[in-house]
Design an enzyme around this catalytic site. Structure first.
Site, PDB file in Angstrom:
ATOM      1  N   GLU A   1       0.897  -1.166   0.000  1.00 37.03           N
ATOM      2  CA  GLU A   1       0.000   0.000   0.000  1.00 37.03           C
ATOM      3  C   GLU A   1       0.918   1.193   0.000  1.00 37.03           C
ATOM      4  O   GLU A   1       1.697   1.370   0.933  1.00 37.03           O
ATOM      5  CB  GLU A   1      -0.902  -0.092   1.238  1.00 37.03           C
ATOM      6  CG  GLU A   1      -2.086   0.818   1.160  1.00 37.03           C
ATOM      7  CD  GLU A   1      -1.983   1.913   2.176  1.00 37.03           C
ATOM      8  OE1 GLU A   1      -1.502   2.991   1.777  1.00 37.03           O
ATOM      9  OE2 GLU A   1      -2.349   1.701   3.333  1.00 37.03           O
TER      10      GLU A   1
ATOM     11  N   CYS B   1      -2.699   7.810   4.741  1.00 39.81           N
ATOM     12  CA  CYS B   1      -2.712   7.302   3.361  1.00 39.81           C
ATOM     13  C   CYS B   1      -3.887   7.884   2.579  1.00 39.81           C
ATOM     14  O   CYS B   1      -3.845   7.974   1.364  1.00 39.81           O
ATOM     15  CB  CYS B   1      -2.866   5.781   3.339  1.00 39.81           C
ATOM     16  SG  CYS B   1      -1.960   4.918   4.592  1.00 39.81           S
TER      17      CYS B   1
END
Lengths: 524, 524
Positions: free
Chosen positions: A265, A302
């Site tokens: 990720e 994120c």
């Protein structure tokens, strides 16, 4: 438990002899005691050998046993008490409130996966019974279950020192799947890592599991991390971090004799699309919530909203004005590490120097290592012309892209790379336009949300925290939520096995009462 | 319908201008008319653009519509009648009986996926309803479904010109998942490919689907195939063929700016383990069924038993003798292509020349392009010493590895690379020993079968036709059976969407009555 600076390799503690790393006080920049010794190739060998040795028994633990293990980990993390929170505050600069919340998220995540393990549908049990009478050929008895893919290497994130780190989503979903885990501690929070690692190590012992189910190593250089990904006993990798580091691990994994999946990720700018009616009706309200989402936790998420897309006009101007005002009141905030702080400053300066980009406003200036939030604007044609404007600036920096019309807005969306989230602010009158955008949004992101912001990722069954490259390395997966377990499984078929040799989960008796597909029907 | 040599790009037929390929009569070696023109970069561009344009509407087709499309393809393949079978016999040298059986398998596979589409559990619908009252933070409404991953490139196999080719498992599972497909026709059966392609093209028209749902291209060189995998609009690849070609495609896919999954089913030697009691009780019976499995279809199956593992002694000697006798009666058989025939001969000669390898027996010699079956033996220590002995020889060639004891047998199994299947022959008295082997077998193969051989891959829900590298590129998947659809899906979350904007499948009303997970419960 105390912080010793030693690695946890199976049930032993090992002082690494390959260089040192230190925790750094994020606020003061001071070096924290003790020193953490980096793993040698021999340490890595031991961890991998133990993980491989543990795999066969660990993956056959009964559902209740494995679930209790996850719950024991949760209990032992809570039992670390305030020592964990205080060390973590020092190493990350994050607030007590935030870290207590993140600890709760971490233990809730363990509880969720314990329930997933007990429920058992992740095993995808399928039984196609024999049909000896079938012509022209009889059908064999064929039964399928998922098993763990093998030992998993986990690289935690700096920005979630608990929920995406040693006992974070990657580790927990891999353990739930039946895979031993070797964690490479993030060098930004080694003391936090050791404490949480001790809680897991202790849980392995308390639950009488093979010691290789869990190891924690430190790495004072990149070569040990790279050797971990290259090791033939490692069968999958979980990673959260920068695109550069993620792609490096992907390349190592792809170049192995046996390539393995890397679940990285990496980076996203999480566009927020403001549709005309929503903007006209509530530009100030959206601006306030946007600035709150942009600056929470120093913007170190994120899913931080790094891009605003909207159609030019007085409502957008009003939004910008309200955002500038709200931003100007936001204090600077301590960032996780000096490296992240410097990366943020550099990213902001690059945007500021970019032709066609205007600095709209900033948050309040701060002290050493505190990030000062920044808001920029540009026009759609400049955004389309300069791919550098699509890069993530990790921290509280966002760019408004002013589009002359809806067609250009769509063109900008189509030019985006893969994202974790795309948020849309829309009123009912915007729904026809939104309907035309949705097919494109679906191709660009793992999660599409309405009238909100991507920060705040619910740990639940329906969550996708994933998306097309470069948001992640694999759009078929999520790193948050119960579906994350699928990353660490592979199916195996058993043909014409007698009942006594079948894994219990596949036996006719269905001893754990797990839902399974028998031919086309689901039972029970 | 007749064979024109033209490609099928959307609803058009296009004469390729980039070199030519020809079908070859597998028995006589004669060139068959017509010539098939290879795709130019422009042809590829058109196919990719059409596929991308078709994706948004095709993936939102209602379940019944998509299922009927698959059923229409099946009907239109059957409607090709004997012309398909005869062309395919000429191009492949396979028998009428085999090809009629394979055609039935192909249409049954389409029917299976039609039922999968109607049933809907592949969409993995998950709904976590909003909890506005939750503290400290309310929970949003979050809903998840799988969508097609995007346009898929398919490279069919030479050895299953129907069931693993233009309308084979890769194409059908991708279409079922909602993905447009571009097939690169296998150059060994271009006429068969065109006919089947016409059946799909016609089905697209009859079902009023966007024309880009399906295209078929020919390639007179590798560059077009490689450009297809590299094209940014292609989001996944299905491939069946050699390890060399599969790894080439994997490397191209991994080197893209946006890496994509390649599902390559490549090579396996499908070990058969003969345990002592089974061997003592029925060595002759096992030998007869082994030789039948080895030589069916000239041994040209992915699951062909290329390796026999057993413990030395009189029962193994008896098995070998019976196998030699059975083999000596097997006629040579026409192979699919001259290249495959030559590769088989070369592989047999290499084994024959290998020190420590003994030629036990052969089948009957044949004519030009007919493979003569071969059976070899070696000792465990030689097998362990020479990795060349673990390579697949595509065709009817098998190697018996004589192990001095059970420990060495396990050691040999542990030294194996990934396999599609491992078969074990065991009597009840062998079960204790077998029980100790199973954990290793599970790590080595996608399917473990008892008292049978891997040839004969049932198309059903519980089938895994997959396994660790180099059997396939991705052990998390299968290329046969209903689970194959998962390869072409990715999850998307929708947060706080109003009912009217949700995809129908996620709406509260559940208009298609598809099973879904609401929080932890499965409904209906």
């Amino acid at each position: 438990m105390s912080i010793s600076g030693e690695m946890l390799i199976g049930q032993t503690t090992v002082r690494g002899k390959n260089g040192q790393i230190h925790g750094i006080n994020a606020v003061t920049g001071e070096t924290l005691a003790p020193a953490f010794g980096g793993a040698t190739p021999d340490d890595l060998e031991n961890a991998c050998a133990l993980a491989q040795a543990a795999f066969d028994t660990y993956r056959e633990t009964l559902p209740e046993h494995r679930a209790v293990f996850l719950e024991t980990v949760a209990r032992n993390i809570l039992a670390l008490g305030d020592a964990l929170v205080e060390r973590c505050m020092a190493e990350t600069g994050l607030t007590r409130e935030r870290l207590e919340g993140e600890r709760a998220r971490t233990v809730n995540q363990l509880a969720l996966f314990a329930s997933v393990v007990r429920e058992g549908s992740f095993l995808d049990v399928r039984i196609d019974p024999a049909r000896p009478e079938r012509t022209p050929l009889p059908r064999a008895d064929i039964r399928l279950r998922n098993i763990g893919i093998g030992p998993v290497a986990v690289f935690g994130a700096s920005n979630f020192p608990l929920a995406f780190s040693v006992a974070g989503g990657d580790t927990v979903s891999a353990l739930a799947a039946g895979c031993p885990v070797i964690v490479k501690a993030h060098s930004a929070h080694p003391g936090t890592s050791e404490l949480v690692g001790q809680a897991i190590q202790r849980s392995v012992r308390e639950c009488n599991l093979a010691e290789g189910v869990f190891s924690l190593i430190f790495d004072s250089q990149h070569s040990i991390s790279q050797a971990l990904v290259a090791d033939h006993r490692i069968k999958a990798v979980g990673f959260t971090g920068s695109q550069h580091a993620g792609v490096t691990l992907m390349n190592i994994a792809a170049a192995r004799r046996e390539p393995i999946p890397v679940y990285a990720e990496m980076s996203a700018i999480n566009p927020v699309v403001l549709l005309p009616h929503a903007l006209a009706e509530r530009s100030a309200l959206i601006a306030d919530t946007f600035i709150a989402s942009l600056t929470v936790g120093a913007g170190q998420f994120c899913t931080n909203p790094g891009l605003i897309l909207a159609i030019e006009g007085p409502p957008l101007a009003a939004f910008e004005q309200a955002a500038i005002t709200a931003l100007s009141a936001v204090p600077a905030a301590t960032m996780l590490t000096r490296g992240i702080y410097e990366g943020f400053c550099e990213g902001v300066e690059k945007l500021r120097a970019q032709s066609g980009v205007e600095l709209l406003g900033r948050g309040r200036p701060g002290e050493c290592l505190q990030g000062q939030a920044a808001l920029f604007a540009t026009r759609a044609h400049a955004f389309l012309a300069h791919t550098a404007l699509r890069h993530e600036v990790f921290g509280a920096s966002s760019l408004i892209v002013r589009c002359p019309d809806a067609d250009t807005l769509l063109q900008v969306i189509e030019a985006l790379e893969g994202q974790l989230t795309i948020a849309v602010h829309a009123s009912a009158d915007d729904y026809p336009l939104l309907g035309t955008l949705v097919p494109t949004l679906e191709k660009k992101a793992g999660r599409i949300l309405l009238n909100g912001f991507g920060t705040g990722v619910e740990v639940c069954h329906a969550m996708v925290h994933g998306g097309p490259f470069p948001a992640t390395s694999d759009p078929r997966t999520t790193s948050v939520g119960s579906l994350a377990i699928n990353r660490f499984l592979r199916p195996v078929s058993y043909q014409d096995f007698p009942e006594t040799l079948l894994p219990p989960i596949l036996q006719d008796a269905n001893p754990f009462g797990i839902s399974r597909r028998v031919d086309a029907r689901t039972e029970p």
